[in-house]
Scaffold this motif. Sequence first.
Motif, PDB file in Angstrom:
ATOM      1  N   ASN A  79       0.824  -1.216   0.000  1.00  0.00           N
ATOM      2  CA  ASN A  79       0.000   0.000   0.000  1.00  0.00           C
ATOM      3  C   ASN A  79       0.854   1.260   0.000  1.00  0.00           C
ATOM      4  OD1 ASN A  79      -2.044  -1.843   0.413  1.00  0.00           O
ATOM      5  ND2 ASN A  79      -2.248  -1.378   2.602  1.00  0.00           N
ATOM      6  N   THR A  80       0.400   2.239  -0.736  1.00  0.00           N
ATOM      7  CA  THR A  80       1.011   3.574  -0.608  1.00  0.00           C
ATOM      8  C   THR A  80      -0.094   4.583  -0.289  1.00  0.00           C
ATOM      9  OG1 THR A  80       0.811   4.186  -2.959  1.00  0.00           O
ATOM     10  CG2 THR A  80       2.800   2.980  -2.307  1.00  0.00           C
ATOM     11  N   PRO A  81       0.208   5.565   0.560  1.00  0.00           N
ATOM     12  CA  PRO A  81      -0.829   6.505   1.000  1.00  0.00           C
ATOM     13  C   PRO A  81      -0.972   7.676   0.020  1.00  0.00           C
ATOM     14  CG  PRO A  81       1.213   7.040   2.084  1.00  0.00           C
ATOM     15  CD  PRO A  81       1.507   5.858   1.193  1.00  0.00           C
ATOM     16  N   ARG A  82      -1.893   8.568   0.301  1.00  0.00           N
ATOM     17  CA  ARG A  82      -1.915   9.844  -0.429  1.00  0.00           C
ATOM     18  C   ARG A  82      -0.622  10.590  -0.149  1.00  0.00           C
ATOM     19  NH1 ARG A  82      -7.973  12.193   0.857  1.00  0.00           N
ATOM     20  NH2 ARG A  82      -9.002  10.287   0.146  1.00  0.00           N
ATOM     21  N   GLU A  83      -0.027  11.086  -1.209  1.00  0.00           N
ATOM     22  CA  GLU A  83       1.206  11.865  -1.064  1.00  0.00           C
ATOM     23  C   GLU A  83       1.038  13.174  -1.830  1.00  0.00           C
ATOM     24  OE1 GLU A  83       3.755   7.705  -0.933  1.00  0.00           O
ATOM     25  OE2 GLU A  83       3.729   8.895  -2.756  1.00  0.00           O
ATOM     26  N   TYR A  84       1.800  14.168  -1.430  1.00  0.00           N
ATOM     27  CA  TYR A  84       1.611  15.512  -2.005  1.00  0.00           C
ATOM     28  C   TYR A  84       2.919  16.060  -2.563  1.00  0.00           C
ATOM     29  CZ  TYR A  84      -2.903  14.993   0.008  1.00  0.00           C
ATOM     30  OH  TYR A  84      -4.150  14.495   0.269  1.00  0.00           O
ATOM     31  N   GLN A  85       2.816  16.919  -3.582  1.00  0.00           N
ATOM     32  CA  GLN A  85       4.016  17.435  -4.244  1.00  0.00           C
ATOM     33  C   GLN A  85       4.805  18.379  -3.347  1.00  0.00           C
ATOM     34  OE1 GLN A  85       0.895  17.645  -5.548  1.00  0.00           O
ATOM     35  NE2 GLN A  85       0.897  16.537  -7.487  1.00  0.00           N
ATOM     36  N   ALA A  86       4.116  19.184  -2.545  1.00  0.00           N
ATOM     37  CA  ALA A  86       4.756  20.104  -1.604  1.00  0.00           C
ATOM     38  C   ALA A  86       5.881  20.945  -2.221  1.00  0.00           C
ATOM     39  CB  ALA A  86       5.274  19.342  -0.381  1.00  0.00           C
ATOM     40  N   PRO A  87       5.625  21.624  -3.345  1.00  0.00           N
ATOM     41  CA  PRO A  87       6.680  22.488  -3.902  1.00  0.00           C
ATOM     42  C   PRO A  87       6.930  23.678  -2.979  1.00  0.00           C
ATOM     43  CG  PRO A  87       4.611  22.887  -5.041  1.00  0.00           C
ATOM     44  CD  PRO A  87       4.379  21.711  -4.118  1.00  0.00           C
ATOM     45  N   MET A  88       8.141  24.203  -3.056  1.00  0.00           N
ATOM     46  CA  MET A  88       8.485  25.323  -2.175  1.00  0.00           C
ATOM     47  C   MET A  88       7.610  26.536  -2.482  1.00  0.00           C
ATOM     48  SD  MET A  88      12.258  26.807  -1.504  1.00  0.00           S
ATOM     49  CE  MET A  88      13.085  25.261  -1.642  1.00  0.00           C
ATOM     50  N   GLU A  89       7.374  26.788  -3.766  1.00  0.00           N
ATOM     51  CA  GLU A  89       6.490  27.896  -4.151  1.00  0.00           C
ATOM     52  C   GLU A  89       5.065  27.362  -4.244  1.00  0.00           C
ATOM     53  OE1 GLU A  89       5.647  30.692  -8.109  1.00  0.00           O
ATOM     54  OE2 GLU A  89       6.323  28.642  -8.310  1.00  0.00           O
ATOM     55  N   PRO A  90       4.160  27.831  -3.372  1.00  0.00           N
ATOM     56  CA  PRO A  90       2.773  27.378  -3.524  1.00  0.00           C
ATOM     57  C   PRO A  90       2.194  27.898  -4.840  1.00  0.00           C
ATOM     58  CG  PRO A  90       3.104  28.490  -1.408  1.00  0.00           C
ATOM     59  CD  PRO A  90       4.303  28.775  -2.267  1.00  0.00           C
ATOM     60  N   HIS A  91       1.068  27.339  -5.233  1.00  0.00           N
ATOM     61  CA  HIS A  91       0.443  27.751  -6.493  1.00  0.00           C
ATOM     62  C   HIS A  91      -0.191  29.135  -6.346  1.00  0.00           C
ATOM     63  CE1 HIS A  91       1.130  23.557  -6.946  1.00  0.00           C
ATOM     64  NE2 HIS A  91       0.546  23.465  -8.115  1.00  0.00           N
ATOM     65  N   GLY A  92      -0.622  29.674  -7.469  1.00  0.00           N
ATOM     66  CA  GLY A  92      -1.291  30.968  -7.447  1.00  0.00           C
ATOM     67  C   GLY A  92      -1.093  31.657  -8.775  1.00  0.00           C
TER      68      GLY A  92
END
Length: 773
Positions: A195-208
């Motif tokens: 199993n692998t969980p939900r994972e997130y990209q977590a870039p240093m610059e948030p989107h916008g």
Amino acid sequence: MTVHDVRSRHGDSKRGDASDGAILAEAVGGRLSRIDGPAKITGAAKYAVEQQLEGLSHAVLVESTIAAGKVRSIDTAAAESAPGVLLVLMPDNALRLNTATDWLGTPPPDIPYCPLARDITFSGQHVAAVVAESFEQAVAAAALVKVAYHETPAIVDLDDPKAGDGIPIDTMTKEWGDAQAAFAAAPVRICAAYNTPREYQAPMEPHGLIAHWQGDQLTVWEPSQWLDGMARTYAEWFGVPFENVRLVSPFIGGGFGSKAFAYGYGAVAAMAAKMLGRPVKLAVTRPQTFTAYGGRAATRQTVALGADAEGRIQSIVHRGVNETSVDGMWVEPLGSVTSIMYATPNFSSRQNVVRVNTVVPGALRAPGENPSAFGVECAIDELAYEVGIDPLEIRLRNYAEQDPEANKPWSTRRLREAFAAGAEAFGWSKRAPEPRSMRDGNQLIGWGVAAGTYPVRRAYGEAMVRILADGSVEVESSSIDMGQGTYTILAQTAAEVVGVAAEKVVVKLGDSRYARAGVTGGSRLAGVMTGAVHKAATAALDELVGLAISDPNSPFHALQANTLVVANGRIASPRGDGPEVSIAELLGSVGRSQIEAMGDTMPANSTADDRYKNYTTIATALSHTEGDYSRHSWCAHFIEVRVDEDFGTVRVSRVVSALDSGRLYNPKLAESQWKGGIIMGIGQALLEEGIVDRRHGRIVNNNLADYLIATNADIPDIEVISVGIPDPHSSALGGKGVGELGIVGVAPAIANAVFHATGKRVRDLPITLEKLI
Ligand code: MCN
Ligand code: MOS
């Protein structure tokens, strides 16, 4: 230097390391340091939401607090009368937008698109937005918007009893031989669930973004892995011609797959800007980066391996499931590595997707290959212990000499060399085979190995190359650099071809008004764009040399020289017996202010329509098995862990990885990319996990304090070894993909090392201490 102009500087960096050997740092294959580095480090690089615009207003999103149900009412009275508020956007007053074509190029249904929801399918969905004169006013007013819901039960995640088995995805089915029968008949069998969980990209610059309309022309400053694709989406939403939308994204603080598309908040900002007749900034908050777009889907796989007593695989039976959203489809191809890594006469892989109340998941560095490798590379380790042979030896025993799925030869596969080089540098032969047999005080030591791979994706790109009057060279492309090194390798390519120093090359990227480029995803950009720049620069150089020979005012004209050498910005006859002038002098004497040439990687007979499709969809990209070969990058990771016997804490103490990405355009940057992938893989193995609050269907650790990614303290020295050779079937200059390869196989290598250290098999990422005690 203007913000878009990135060129290399004088100083040590241009010379790279002493280990350059014969290759100049400035040429393709040299170790030139990142030419965009100084701008990023000093703050000269301006990011999207840092643009200063006259009359800028600020939008803040209001998000659903339930995971499933309907919006009953929205009370905006208090927000509307709050100081500075310009607009409260809701479904009721939203502009009518069109549904846009998806990235595959599927024609969209003729139904309106509204980025603000009335039907709620996940917690954190955009339901309204407030636009005010200042950010603080917008935040304050957004808190005054009262949303009433009719809540219904949500399917929280894959473990929810309501989730069911999901929908079979027939295109993921792969079968040959009779896998079930061969598994049943095999003398040695293992079968386990991973199993692998939900994972997130977590870039240093948030989107916008900042959206700005001038008449029916829209300019969007937004970090983007795909300017042309996103420009098309904005154009279609608002029903304006593609040419009317300009995306600007010269600098990006990481994307990892999350910045290739225009998302709902982009539609909100562009809509508000249009309604107000003012530029609107919408900065996605860090918590919103967990819900405004999707990270890696949670996955479940079972891998059954049947083998003979010597560990030769007879059958692989693989079943996978990934979660998707209620109204969007994301398939994480879980059988992608399973079907090609090892030779097997019998194979079966199938995959379902399960709809749960989440934002639609998306691409995160090596989508598919990453979780796929976790399954098969742990399973083969389990098989190695079952038959009692070394985990490296079993991989060699099952080595796939050609692509078992496509039945085609590999273009190049230096995986055997990777195993050999990695094992040698790591000292694998000193490994004691028994679990729990290596220790240092109360630290159990484990050594694990796993392989990884990533396909070579080939697509299209264009570049404009100009040789300017002062002898400098300009490269323009709407491709991007989010940290991988595009600026640098394109400067090296143009410098080598034209024959100037890399510091004489200005690379301009990240503006959709430049020559076009497809998506920066699937580790394809470097191969595509070095090809395009090589072609454009060659055409520009040909024209320069042509002028030198044919123009009556050229100093070479009288000589009737038919060969000339351009090097270090100077032109001379190869024998060195004639005149020698600088490029600038030559252009001056023939009366030209510049020479410019376009180059692209499209087939010669491409039409304008092909061009549009090639750059705004992935419909026309070439399969990695198209033609006579199967093309992939390969790697082998050798990892040491130390597990505290009392506390169960796992530290990665040593990593040696050997990787085959073909020819490297810049080894320093490729090594850095590989290490970045490996670091992300360490985080994935030990730390990363989106935790769902089962009562509310919410991600609770939606910030960088609680969503743990690897920090410096988690990372040991990492040694990476290149074992690649130029692969002419993969790209114009012989390189294969680099950006995603490094992460693939890291988590299973760590899980295998943890088993070797502790005797405990953790098949459920991340490997946290409570799973070891
Ligand atoms: N390179 C090389 N030789 C090759 C191929 C590549 O030297 N044969 C080097 C070059 O410096 C090139 C870089 O590796 O710029 C990446 O090239 P490539 O593998 O073609 O990947 P892309 O340029 O298409 O970049 C995208 C890829 C992906 S898909 C993700 S996800 C990812 C990654 O790159 N996201 C990143 N690396 C990242 N690195 C940073 N810093 N930030 C991200 O968000
Ligand atoms: Mo990378 S996940 O293909 O942008």
